[in-house]
Design a protein around this motif. Structure first.
Motif, PDB file in Angstrom:
ATOM      1  N   ARG A 121      65.853  66.885  81.011  1.00  0.00           N
ATOM      2  CA  ARG A 121      65.201  67.488  82.185  1.00  0.00           C
ATOM      3  C   ARG A 121      65.144  66.534  83.372  1.00  0.00           C
ATOM      4  O   ARG A 121      64.519  66.825  84.382  1.00  0.00           O
ATOM      5  CB  ARG A 121      63.781  67.940  81.816  1.00  0.00           C
ATOM      6  CG  ARG A 121      63.760  69.116  80.855  1.00  0.00           C
ATOM      7  CD  ARG A 121      62.384  69.767  80.734  1.00  0.00           C
ATOM      8  NE  ARG A 121      61.269  68.870  80.881  1.00  0.00           N
ATOM      9  CZ  ARG A 121      60.565  68.355  79.872  1.00  0.00           C
ATOM     10  NH1 ARG A 121      60.881  68.631  78.638  1.00  0.00           N
ATOM     11  NH2 ARG A 121      59.540  67.564  80.101  1.00  0.00           N
ATOM     12  N   GLY A 122      65.768  65.376  83.240  1.00  0.00           N
ATOM     13  CA  GLY A 122      65.807  64.443  84.355  1.00  0.00           C
ATOM     14  C   GLY A 122      64.520  63.664  84.546  1.00  0.00           C
ATOM     15  O   GLY A 122      64.319  63.036  85.583  1.00  0.00           O
ATOM     16  N   GLN A 123      63.637  63.673  83.548  1.00  0.00           N
ATOM     17  CA  GLN A 123      62.383  62.930  83.647  1.00  0.00           C
ATOM     18  C   GLN A 123      62.592  61.441  83.414  1.00  0.00           C
ATOM     19  O   GLN A 123      61.823  60.619  83.874  1.00  0.00           O
ATOM     20  CB  GLN A 123      61.358  63.480  82.639  1.00  0.00           C
ATOM     21  CG  GLN A 123      61.008  64.923  82.854  1.00  0.00           C
ATOM     22  CD  GLN A 123      60.318  65.150  84.185  1.00  0.00           C
ATOM     23  OE1 GLN A 123      59.344  64.487  84.508  1.00  0.00           O
ATOM     24  NE2 GLN A 123      60.842  66.058  84.985  1.00  0.00           N
ATOM     25  N   VAL A 124      63.634  61.111  82.658  1.00  0.00           N
ATOM     26  CA  VAL A 124      63.988  59.720  82.408  1.00  0.00           C
ATOM     27  C   VAL A 124      65.099  59.369  83.383  1.00  0.00           C
ATOM     28  O   VAL A 124      66.050  60.123  83.547  1.00  0.00           O
ATOM     29  CB  VAL A 124      64.481  59.518  80.958  1.00  0.00           C
ATOM     30  CG1 VAL A 124      64.878  58.082  80.718  1.00  0.00           C
ATOM     31  CG2 VAL A 124      63.417  59.961  79.972  1.00  0.00           C
ATOM     32  N   ASN A 125      64.957  58.237  84.042  1.00  0.00           N
ATOM     33  CA  ASN A 125      65.988  57.854  85.002  1.00  0.00           C
ATOM     34  C   ASN A 125      66.359  56.387  84.811  1.00  0.00           C
ATOM     35  O   ASN A 125      65.903  55.736  83.869  1.00  0.00           O
ATOM     36  CB  ASN A 125      65.524  58.145  86.436  1.00  0.00           C
ATOM     37  CG  ASN A 125      64.250  57.410  86.786  1.00  0.00           C
ATOM     38  OD1 ASN A 125      64.077  56.243  86.442  1.00  0.00           O
ATOM     39  ND2 ASN A 125      63.347  58.085  87.476  1.00  0.00           N
ATOM     40  N   ALA A 126      67.174  55.899  85.715  1.00  0.00           N
ATOM     41  CA  ALA A 126      67.661  54.524  85.602  1.00  0.00           C
ATOM     42  C   ALA A 126      66.515  53.514  85.571  1.00  0.00           C
ATOM     43  O   ALA A 126      66.630  52.466  84.934  1.00  0.00           O
ATOM     44  CB  ALA A 126      68.630  54.210  86.732  1.00  0.00           C
ATOM     45  N   ALA A 127      65.411  53.805  86.231  1.00  0.00           N
ATOM     46  CA  ALA A 127      64.277  52.875  86.212  1.00  0.00           C
ATOM     47  C   ALA A 127      63.744  52.701  84.789  1.00  0.00           C
ATOM     48  O   ALA A 127      63.389  51.597  84.390  1.00  0.00           O
ATOM     49  CB  ALA A 127      63.163  53.376  87.133  1.00  0.00           C
ATOM     50  N   HIS A 128      63.716  53.780  84.023  1.00  0.00           N
ATOM     51  CA  HIS A 128      63.239  53.681  82.638  1.00  0.00           C
ATOM     52  C   HIS A 128      64.204  52.867  81.781  1.00  0.00           C
ATOM     53  O   HIS A 128      63.806  52.264  80.801  1.00  0.00           O
ATOM     54  CB  HIS A 128      63.047  55.080  82.047  1.00  0.00           C
ATOM     55  CG  HIS A 128      62.000  55.858  82.751  1.00  0.00           C
ATOM     56  ND1 HIS A 128      62.302  56.749  83.746  1.00  0.00           N
ATOM     57  CD2 HIS A 128      60.660  55.850  82.649  1.00  0.00           C
ATOM     58  CE1 HIS A 128      61.183  57.279  84.214  1.00  0.00           C
ATOM     59  NE2 HIS A 128      60.176  56.744  83.565  1.00  0.00           N
ATOM     60  N   VAL A 129      65.459  52.870  82.177  1.00  0.00           N
ATOM     61  CA  VAL A 129      66.452  52.100  81.433  1.00  0.00           C
ATOM     62  C   VAL A 129      66.205  50.603  81.606  1.00  0.00           C
ATOM     63  O   VAL A 129      66.602  49.805  80.768  1.00  0.00           O
ATOM     64  CB  VAL A 129      67.876  52.525  81.853  1.00  0.00           C
ATOM     65  CG1 VAL A 129      68.933  51.658  81.203  1.00  0.00           C
ATOM     66  CG2 VAL A 129      68.105  53.986  81.471  1.00  0.00           C
ATOM     67  N   HIS A 130      65.478  50.205  82.672  1.00  0.00           N
ATOM     68  CA  HIS A 130      65.143  48.786  82.847  1.00  0.00           C
ATOM     69  C   HIS A 130      64.414  48.251  81.616  1.00  0.00           C
ATOM     70  O   HIS A 130      64.673  47.129  81.185  1.00  0.00           O
ATOM     71  CB  HIS A 130      64.266  48.557  84.087  1.00  0.00           C
ATOM     72  CG  HIS A 130      65.022  48.550  85.367  1.00  0.00           C
ATOM     73  ND1 HIS A 130      66.156  47.804  85.572  1.00  0.00           N
ATOM     74  CD2 HIS A 130      64.794  49.202  86.526  1.00  0.00           C
ATOM     75  CE1 HIS A 130      66.596  47.991  86.797  1.00  0.00           C
ATOM     76  NE2 HIS A 130      65.788  48.834  87.388  1.00  0.00           N
ATOM     77  N   ILE A 131      63.521  49.042  81.079  1.00  0.00           N
ATOM     78  CA  ILE A 131      62.805  48.593  79.887  1.00  0.00           C
ATOM     79  C   ILE A 131      63.789  48.453  78.732  1.00  0.00           C
ATOM     80  O   ILE A 131      63.774  47.470  77.992  1.00  0.00           O
ATOM     81  CB  ILE A 131      61.649  49.547  79.552  1.00  0.00           C
ATOM     82  CG1 ILE A 131      60.539  49.362  80.595  1.00  0.00           C
ATOM     83  CG2 ILE A 131      61.130  49.314  78.139  1.00  0.00           C
ATOM     84  CD1 ILE A 131      59.339  50.217  80.402  1.00  0.00           C
ATOM     85  N   THR A 132      64.684  49.424  78.599  1.00  0.00           N
ATOM     86  CA  THR A 132      65.673  49.373  77.531  1.00  0.00           C
ATOM     87  C   THR A 132      66.556  48.144  77.666  1.00  0.00           C
ATOM     88  O   THR A 132      66.906  47.501  76.679  1.00  0.00           O
ATOM     89  CB  THR A 132      66.536  50.653  77.558  1.00  0.00           C
ATOM     90  OG1 THR A 132      65.666  51.787  77.592  1.00  0.00           O
ATOM     91  CG2 THR A 132      67.419  50.756  76.354  1.00  0.00           C
ATOM     92  N   ARG A 133      66.910  47.798  78.900  1.00  0.00           N
ATOM     93  CA  ARG A 133      67.791  46.652  79.127  1.00  0.00           C
ATOM     94  C   ARG A 133      67.082  45.317  78.931  1.00  0.00           C
ATOM     95  O   ARG A 133      67.692  44.343  78.504  1.00  0.00           O
ATOM     96  CB  ARG A 133      68.321  46.689  80.563  1.00  0.00           C
ATOM     97  CG  ARG A 133      69.395  47.687  80.791  1.00  0.00           C
ATOM     98  CD  ARG A 133      69.962  47.552  82.197  1.00  0.00           C
ATOM     99  NE  ARG A 133      70.990  48.552  82.405  1.00  0.00           N
ATOM    100  CZ  ARG A 133      71.005  49.401  83.412  1.00  0.00           C
ATOM    101  NH1 ARG A 133      70.070  49.362  84.329  1.00  0.00           N
ATOM    102  NH2 ARG A 133      71.975  50.270  83.522  1.00  0.00           N
ATOM    103  N   HIS A 134      65.812  45.234  79.270  1.00  0.00           N
ATOM    104  CA  HIS A 134      65.155  43.929  79.406  1.00  0.00           C
ATOM    105  C   HIS A 134      64.086  43.606  78.363  1.00  0.00           C
ATOM    106  O   HIS A 134      63.671  42.458  78.263  1.00  0.00           O
ATOM    107  CB  HIS A 134      64.554  43.796  80.815  1.00  0.00           C
ATOM    108  CG  HIS A 134      65.576  43.916  81.893  1.00  0.00           C
ATOM    109  ND1 HIS A 134      66.509  42.924  82.134  1.00  0.00           N
ATOM    110  CD2 HIS A 134      65.840  44.905  82.769  1.00  0.00           C
ATOM    111  CE1 HIS A 134      67.290  43.299  83.134  1.00  0.00           C
ATOM    112  NE2 HIS A 134      66.911  44.489  83.526  1.00  0.00           N
TER     113      HIS A 134
END
Length: 156
Positions: free
Chosen positions: A47-60
């Motif tokens: 639904r587009g609620q997760v975006n690239a900003a949330h991926v920051h946590i996944t990356r870091h």
């Protein structure tokens, strides 16, 4: 006097930005459709609620956990913005906050079991998106682009 304005649409920074957005969108799409991602999280991604900003946590976020200040620094975000992001991810069940065994005044942000499933889906989605990129531009160009971006990013 007519001036050439085409450069505004084709300069390297714009192309890098467009490529980055396309790559992140593809990764999130793949994660949204990964059957191993917890249903609630894949629905949020779909639904587009997760975006690239949330991926920051996944990356870091380190597997053993990270302090909020370290997470923010590695992601290039303010502590407050990262705190908001962690709050949201905590509400979604991706992460939890626990006392740091080395310093009881500090809390560590850690992946939950669902967060680790999300991390695995992220890894697989990145691998697939990279393979699609290589197929799209060819293996030689993909290698040159990767080496060039590594060199450029390393000089920052």
């Amino acid at each position: 006097m007519q001036q050439d304005t085409g450069w505004r649409l084709t300069h390297l920074g714009r192309l890098l930005g467009q490529a980055s957005r396309r790559f992140d969108e593809r990764v999130l799409y793949l994660m949204a459709h990964d059957l191993d991602v917890p249903l609630a999280l894949s629905n949020l991604a779909a639904r587009g609620q997760v975006n690239a900003a949330h991926v920051h946590i996944t990356r870091h976020l380190a597997l053993e956990g990270s302090r909020l200040t370290d997470l923010a620094e590695h992601a290039g975000m303010s502590k407050q913005a990262m705190g908001d992001l962690v709050d949201q991810c905590e509400a979604w069940g991706l992460v939890t906050r626990e006392l740091d065994p080395r310093d009881a005044r500090v809390r560590l942000v850690k992946f939950t079991a669902a967060g680790l499933a999300w991390l695995q889906a992220f890894r697989l989605a990145v691998q697939q998106a990279e393979a699609e990129f290589r197929e799209s531009v060819g293996p030689e160009i993909a290698t040159v682009v990767a080496l060039g971006l590594e060199a450029y990013a390393g000089g920052a």
